[in-house]
Write an enzyme that holds these catalytic residues in place. Structure first.
Site, mmCIF file in Angstrom:
data_model
loop_
_atom_site.group_PDB
_atom_site.id
_atom_site.type_symbol
_atom_site.label_atom_id
_atom_site.label_comp_id
_atom_site.label_asym_id
_atom_site.label_seq_id
_atom_site.Cartn_x
_atom_site.Cartn_y
_atom_site.Cartn_z
ATOM 1 N N LYS A 152 0.882 -1.150 0.012
ATOM 2 C CA LYS A 152 -0.248 0.172 -0.006
ATOM 3 C C LYS A 152 0.972 1.133 -0.014
ATOM 4 O O LYS A 152 2.127 1.070 0.221
ATOM 5 C CB LYS A 152 -0.910 -0.039 1.304
ATOM 6 C CG LYS A 152 -1.882 -1.243 1.283
ATOM 7 C CD LYS A 152 -2.680 -1.268 2.678
ATOM 8 C CE LYS A 152 -3.745 -2.126 2.484
ATOM 9 N NZ LYS A 152 -4.662 -2.175 3.681
ATOM 10 N N TYR A 174 -12.230 -3.105 -3.067
ATOM 11 C CA TYR A 174 -12.622 -2.808 -1.728
ATOM 12 C C TYR A 174 -14.116 -2.910 -1.611
ATOM 13 O O TYR A 174 -14.981 -2.603 -0.587
ATOM 14 C CB TYR A 174 -12.164 -1.519 -0.687
ATOM 15 C CG TYR A 174 -10.637 -2.038 -0.537
ATOM 16 C CD1 TYR A 174 -10.357 -2.996 0.115
ATOM 17 C CD2 TYR A 174 -9.812 -1.084 -0.884
ATOM 18 C CE1 TYR A 174 -9.120 -3.026 0.700
ATOM 19 C CE2 TYR A 174 -8.297 -1.307 -0.561
ATOM 20 C CZ TYR A 174 -8.046 -2.259 0.256
ATOM 21 O OH TYR A 174 -6.617 -2.529 0.601
ATOM 22 N N PHE A 184 -14.958 3.071 7.750
ATOM 23 C CA PHE A 184 -13.751 3.227 7.247
ATOM 24 C C PHE A 184 -13.369 3.135 5.787
ATOM 25 O O PHE A 184 -12.361 3.706 5.225
ATOM 26 C CB PHE A 184 -12.684 2.301 7.942
ATOM 27 C CG PHE A 184 -12.767 0.958 7.661
ATOM 28 C CD1 PHE A 184 -12.274 0.055 6.469
ATOM 29 C CD2 PHE A 184 -13.533 -0.023 8.433
ATOM 30 C CE1 PHE A 184 -12.697 -1.021 6.135
ATOM 31 C CE2 PHE A 184 -13.943 -1.189 8.171
ATOM 32 C CZ PHE A 184 -13.408 -1.875 6.855
ATOM 33 N N ARG A 239 -1.579 -14.991 3.450
ATOM 34 C CA ARG A 239 -2.463 -14.317 4.284
ATOM 35 C C ARG A 239 -1.811 -14.501 5.796
ATOM 36 O O ARG A 239 -1.681 -13.618 6.663
ATOM 37 C CB ARG A 239 -3.947 -14.897 4.278
ATOM 38 C CG ARG A 239 -4.695 -14.235 3.034
ATOM 39 C CD ARG A 239 -5.158 -12.871 3.313
ATOM 40 N NE ARG A 239 -5.693 -12.438 4.473
ATOM 41 C CZ ARG A 239 -6.438 -11.278 4.398
ATOM 42 N NH1 ARG A 239 -6.411 -10.502 3.568
ATOM 43 N NH2 ARG A 239 -7.064 -10.961 5.684
ATOM 44 N N THR A 263 -5.271 -8.034 10.435
ATOM 45 C CA THR A 263 -5.591 -6.832 9.831
ATOM 46 C C THR A 263 -5.098 -5.691 10.678
ATOM 47 O O THR A 263 -4.542 -4.653 10.249
ATOM 48 C CB THR A 263 -7.060 -6.649 9.576
ATOM 49 O OG1 THR A 263 -7.463 -7.598 8.619
ATOM 50 C CG2 THR A 263 -7.354 -5.350 9.063
ATOM 51 N N ARG A 291 2.972 -7.470 9.011
ATOM 52 C CA ARG A 291 2.319 -6.446 9.672
ATOM 53 C C ARG A 291 2.665 -6.359 11.111
ATOM 54 O O ARG A 291 2.768 -5.432 11.735
ATOM 55 C CB ARG A 291 0.706 -6.612 9.541
ATOM 56 C CG ARG A 291 0.147 -6.262 8.392
ATOM 57 C CD ARG A 291 -1.491 -6.634 7.906
ATOM 58 N NE ARG A 291 -2.077 -6.224 7.043
ATOM 59 C CZ ARG A 291 -3.383 -6.576 6.348
ATOM 60 N NH1 ARG A 291 -3.795 -7.594 7.488
ATOM 61 N NH2 ARG A 291 -3.822 -6.123 5.468
ATOM 62 N N ASN A 335 -1.425 -0.275 7.366
ATOM 63 C CA ASN A 335 -0.906 -1.831 7.662
ATOM 64 C C ASN A 335 -0.194 -2.401 6.495
ATOM 65 O O ASN A 335 0.055 -3.712 6.407
ATOM 66 C CB ASN A 335 -2.019 -2.762 8.109
ATOM 67 C CG ASN A 335 -3.155 -2.775 6.960
ATOM 68 O OD1 ASN A 335 -3.035 -2.306 5.932
ATOM 69 N ND2 ASN A 335 -4.106 -3.341 7.406
ATOM 70 N N HIS A 366 -1.854 -5.395 1.278
ATOM 71 C CA HIS A 366 -3.229 -6.010 1.190
ATOM 72 C C HIS A 366 -2.892 -7.380 0.409
ATOM 73 O O HIS A 366 -1.697 -7.521 -0.185
ATOM 74 C CB HIS A 366 -3.685 -5.234 -0.036
ATOM 75 C CG HIS A 366 -5.107 -5.913 -0.568
ATOM 76 N ND1 HIS A 366 -6.293 -5.942 0.016
ATOM 77 C CD2 HIS A 366 -5.308 -6.516 -1.684
ATOM 78 C CE1 HIS A 366 -7.062 -6.726 -0.719
ATOM 79 N NE2 HIS A 366 -6.451 -7.176 -1.785
ATOM 80 N N GLU A 398 -9.301 -10.101 -8.002
ATOM 81 C CA GLU A 398 -8.369 -8.980 -7.948
ATOM 82 C C GLU A 398 -7.368 -9.084 -9.194
ATOM 83 O O GLU A 398 -6.947 -7.901 -9.600
ATOM 84 C CB GLU A 398 -7.668 -8.796 -6.678
ATOM 85 C CG GLU A 398 -8.888 -8.714 -5.479
ATOM 86 C CD GLU A 398 -8.467 -8.618 -4.174
ATOM 87 O OE1 GLU A 398 -7.367 -8.600 -3.665
ATOM 88 O OE2 GLU A 398 -9.426 -8.398 -3.210
#
Ligand code: IDP
Ligand code: MG
Length: 143
Positions: A3, A43, A51, A79, A85, A96, A106, A109, A120
């Protein structure tokens, strides 16, 4: 995806390094300011949550480093490697857990299922951008 906070902090190499060392194969990558339309689509499951506007605004605010990684159970492996998260709850040793403090910053993604990965990948990459090749260590990575 690294990100905008991760790109701005110079963490692209660290993220790539961890997935490469795990044995996953990088098959597509690009640095890009992701247009609003694709951010909203990425998203879309979060539309209506408090948020959502700030999340989308932040993702559009600077360049992201988008990647496609291939390998056995790549989605669940990635993941686990990125962690929870909320970085405050993410295990040490995860991206993270090691590199971030705030849910809204964080660093990474990652798709949360093979179906969302397929969605995606096709959202952000054209088929020509995905490259087939062999890693020389493949015979040592898999039984
Ligand atoms: P994930 O990134 O671990 O899959 P999701 O629940 O899909 O987490 O949320 C997407 C992103 O939205 C998170 O990575 C985080 O940046 C942001 N986010 C999620 N929940 C919150 C929150 O409660 N406050 C602020 N940002 C949030
Ligand atoms: Mg998610």
């Amino acid at each position: 995806m690294v990100k905008p906070d991760g790109v701005a902090r110079g963490l692209v190499g660290e993220v790539v390094r961890r997935f490469e060392r795990k044995g996953l194969k990088l098959v597509a990558a690009k640095l890009e300011k992701v247009p609003e339309k694709r951010v909203l689509e990425q998203y879309r499951e979060h539309i209506g949550k408090p948020f959502f506007p700030s999340l989308c605004h932040f993702i559009e605010s600077g360049p992201c480093f988008l990647m496609v990684w291939e390998g056995r159970d790549a989605v669940s492996v990635v993941r686990r490697m990125i962690g929870s998260t909320n970085p405050a709850e993410a295990a040490a040793g995860t991206l993270r857990g090691d590199l971030a403090l705030d849910t809204g910053r964080n660093v990474v993604h990652a798709s949360d299922s093979p179906a969302s990965a397929a969605r995606e990948i096709s959202l952000h990459f054209s088929p020509e951008e995905i490259v087939a090749y062999k890693r020389v260590d493949e015979p040592s990575l898999y039984e």
